[in-house]
Write a protein that holds these residues in place. Structure first.
Motif, PDB file in Angstrom:
ATOM      1  N   ASN A 103      31.883 -19.928 -10.824  1.00 13.54           N
ATOM      2  CA  ASN A 103      32.045 -18.752  -9.978  1.00 13.54           C
ATOM      3  C   ASN A 103      31.688 -17.479 -10.738  1.00 13.54           C
ATOM      4  O   ASN A 103      30.960 -16.609 -10.233  1.00 13.54           O
ATOM      5  CB  ASN A 103      33.493 -18.696  -9.476  1.00 13.54           C
ATOM      6  CG  ASN A 103      33.728 -17.576  -8.489  1.00 13.54           C
ATOM      7  OD1 ASN A 103      34.270 -16.532  -8.845  1.00 13.54           O
ATOM      8  ND2 ASN A 103      33.340 -17.779  -7.244  1.00 13.54           N
ATOM      9  N   GLN A 104      32.175 -17.360 -11.965  1.00 10.64           N
ATOM     10  CA  GLN A 104      31.852 -16.199 -12.802  1.00 10.64           C
ATOM     11  C   GLN A 104      30.372 -16.190 -13.186  1.00 10.64           C
ATOM     12  O   GLN A 104      29.722 -15.144 -13.182  1.00 10.64           O
ATOM     13  CB  GLN A 104      32.713 -16.215 -14.073  1.00 10.64           C
ATOM     14  CG  GLN A 104      34.171 -15.883 -13.854  1.00 10.64           C
ATOM     15  CD  GLN A 104      34.466 -14.392 -13.920  1.00 10.64           C
ATOM     16  OE1 GLN A 104      33.574 -13.560 -13.797  1.00 10.64           O
ATOM     17  NE2 GLN A 104      35.725 -14.037 -14.111  1.00 10.64           N
TER      18      GLN A 104
ATOM     19  N   THR B 238      34.858 -12.777  -8.184  1.00 14.01           N
ATOM     20  CA  THR B 238      35.010 -13.545  -9.423  1.00 14.01           C
ATOM     21  C   THR B 238      36.191 -13.075 -10.271  1.00 14.01           C
ATOM     22  O   THR B 238      36.478 -13.677 -11.305  1.00 14.01           O
ATOM     23  CB  THR B 238      33.716 -13.480 -10.262  1.00 14.01           C
ATOM     24  OG1 THR B 238      33.292 -12.126 -10.351  1.00 14.01           O
ATOM     25  CG2 THR B 238      32.620 -14.284  -9.608  1.00 14.01           C
TER      26      THR B 238
END
Length: 538
Positions: free
Chosen positions: A287-288, A397
């Motif tokens: 996700n990041q 995020t």
């Protein structure tokens, strides 16, 4: 234990206390955004280039060339993000030891030291290490603030609170652009760039002064055996007495989760078991990573440079448009605040990725040839790209990884995830000047493909977390058997709380609670048996 209603936390309780936490956490993210954006507006400033000519890509110093200068520029700008990476790595081990508040306090102190060194720089040899130091402090903060925010927020407000933080990141970027523009009129005085760099100290000082009086994460307190303090925090956050059914239910849910997971640590981020720690750490990490490889920092760090060197505008107009770009970016970020809970995390991520991919395609086409009309279109779509990013990925995020990871590994897992943010941030910032110098408009095509790839990944692998308590996410993953069915399970499992935060299913009535109680009884029975054997031997 402090008596309920006793004046503490600056006398705030309930929603006001949640807002106070959001303000301090948001200020930290405004500081993060400010430090990201401030350097971009200085890269073409004559007085700045006078002291650091090695990063001048338009007019490289004698004996150098644009390609070499672009590498030096990437290192100088990216040094900050590399420092953030190491700060996030340090938090993997320090996060659960220091606690959420203390980590943020130390990180902010380090940022002040780094900012002082940056603002007083006369040589590149001082500026680059100073940016590394500042980044180290910010890496500690950005690994911790989302966790602190998520662990002190209610499930029905958590998304909105963290989205406000995301908006404040862009507020910081916008503020840096306007300050850069305003102080550029003081040329050729070095105040034109020293003050913008030093201004971040003001934001860091606010955090240092205010955070000591705010509550620590109740989940971290339980993890450390400080149950009375944790109960007091829960009471203050809800403005309810300790005996209230809602408080007792929430406190028991947190205690049961801690009891089950108290032995977790860094190495447990890479194990599966019933908690599926590795699965959840991977989701947080990816996700990041997706946020950074979307290409947002092409614009955040290099907006003024792109307007001037790639589109052909004047230095003043480029800085003005960069400031306007940052302002529109900030305004667009407010859309997510009011839609994050209504539409959920998954819908916004998919919407953002589709829009960003389309925007990158247009940017590739409009910068492949030089003309006034195409230049104007390209400038417009830099704004459009930022808008889609602001809605779908800006704050996501900092919210999603904290929601998806279990308590025992939440600090190290979020720190690991944040290292992805910074290492891929560093990669993009390093590669951008070199890519534009070598493949030009094709740089945008690469990011268009990446954003398109993100859409099916989110759809098939990322479960919805909206209106879920952090303990409910544990239950979802306990029922998960592989990476492909977690989305289905999350969609089908009943919610414990409604959209206003009221209890729909009491924790005591859930299968998860019964499982924990059974495991606790078994654990106690084993301990009693062990003691009996030991006493018999003696």
């Amino acid at each position: 234990m402090p008596v309920f209603g006793q004046k503490k936390y600056y006398g705030l309780t309930g929603l006001k206390l949640n807002i106070a936490i959001a303000v301090v956490a948001g200020t930290d993210f405004a500081l993060f955004g400010y430090d990201q954006g401030v350097m971009g507006g200085l890269l073409t400033l004559p007085s700045f280039l006078h002291y650091f000519p090695q990063i001048d890509t338009a007019n490289p110093p004698l004996g150098s060339n644009p390609s070499h200068a672009s590498n030096i520029q990437g290192i100088t700008v990216g040094g900050y993000t590399l420092g953030c990476f190491f700060g996030a790595v340090a938090t993997i081990w320090l996060g659960n030891i220091l606690g959420r508040k203390r980590t943020i306090f130390i990180g902010s102190t380090i940022m002040i030291i780094g900012a002082i060194l940056q603002a007083s720089s006369f040589k590149l040899g001082q500026l680059i290490p100073a940016r590394l130091i500042t980044g180290f402090g910010n890496g500690m903060n950005t690994s911790t603030v989302p966790t602190w925010q998520a662990e002190t927020s209610k499930s029905h407000r958590r998304g909105q609170m963290v989205m406000i933080e995301g908006s404040l990141i862009v507020f910081g970027v916008m503020l840096s652009y306007w300050i850069d523009l305003g102080f550029s009129f003081l040329e050729p005085s070095t105040i034109s760039w020293r003050f913008p760099i030093a201004f971040q100290i003001v934001l860091a000082l606010f955090i240092l002064i205010t955070i000591p009086g705010l509550p620590e994460s109740p989940r971290w307190l339980v993890l450390k055996g400080r149950d009375e303090e944790a109960l007091d925090v829960l009471c203050a956050l809800s403005n309810l007495p300790p005996e209230d059914k809602k408080i007792q239910s929430e406190f028991q849910a947190v205690k049961d989760t801690v009891f089950e997971m108290s032995k977790g640590g860094f190495k447990d981020c890479f194990t599966m078991g019933p908690n599926r720690n590795f699965h959840r750490t991977c989701l947080a990490y990816v996700n990041q990573m997706f946020q950074q490889i979307s290409g947002i920092n092409i614009i955040t760090y290099y907006a003024a440079t792109i307007f001037e060197q790639n589109i052909g505008l004047s230095g003043f107009l480029s800085r003005l448009l960069a400031a306007c770009n940052g302002t529109e970016y900030w305004m667009a970020s407010w859309i997510a605040i009011f839609t994050i809970e209504k539409f959920g995390r998954r819908s916004l991520m998919i919407f953002g990725a589709v829009g960003m991919s389309a925007s990158m395609c247009v940017l590739a086409g409009t910068t492949s040839k030089v003309s006034t009309g195409l230049g104007i279109t390209a400038a417009v779509f830099l704004f459009v790209f930022n808008s889609f990013f602001a809605v779908g990925w800006l704050g996501m995020t900092w919210l999603y990884p904290a929601e998806i990871t279990p308590l025992s590994i939440r600090a190290p897992a979020n720190a690991i995830a944040t290292t992805a943010n910074w290492i891929f941030n560093f990669m993009v910032v390093m590669v951008t000047p070199v890519a534009f110098a070598n493949i030009g408009y094709k740089t945008y095509i690469i990011f268009a493909v990446i954003n398109a790839f993100m859409v099916p990944c989110v759809y098939f692998f990322f479960p919805e977390t909206a209106y879920r308590s952090l303990e409910e996410m544990d239950e979802i993953f306990h029922k998960t058997t592989n990476a492909f069915n977690v989305v289905k399970i999350a969609n089908e499992m009943p919610h414990r709380f409604d959209k206003k935060g009221n209890i729909v299913i009491a924790y005591e009535e859930t299968e998860e609670a019964r499982m924990f109680q059974e495991r606790r009884r078994s654990s106690i029975a084993r301990e009693d048996a062990s003691k009996a054997v030991q006493e018999h031997k003696e």
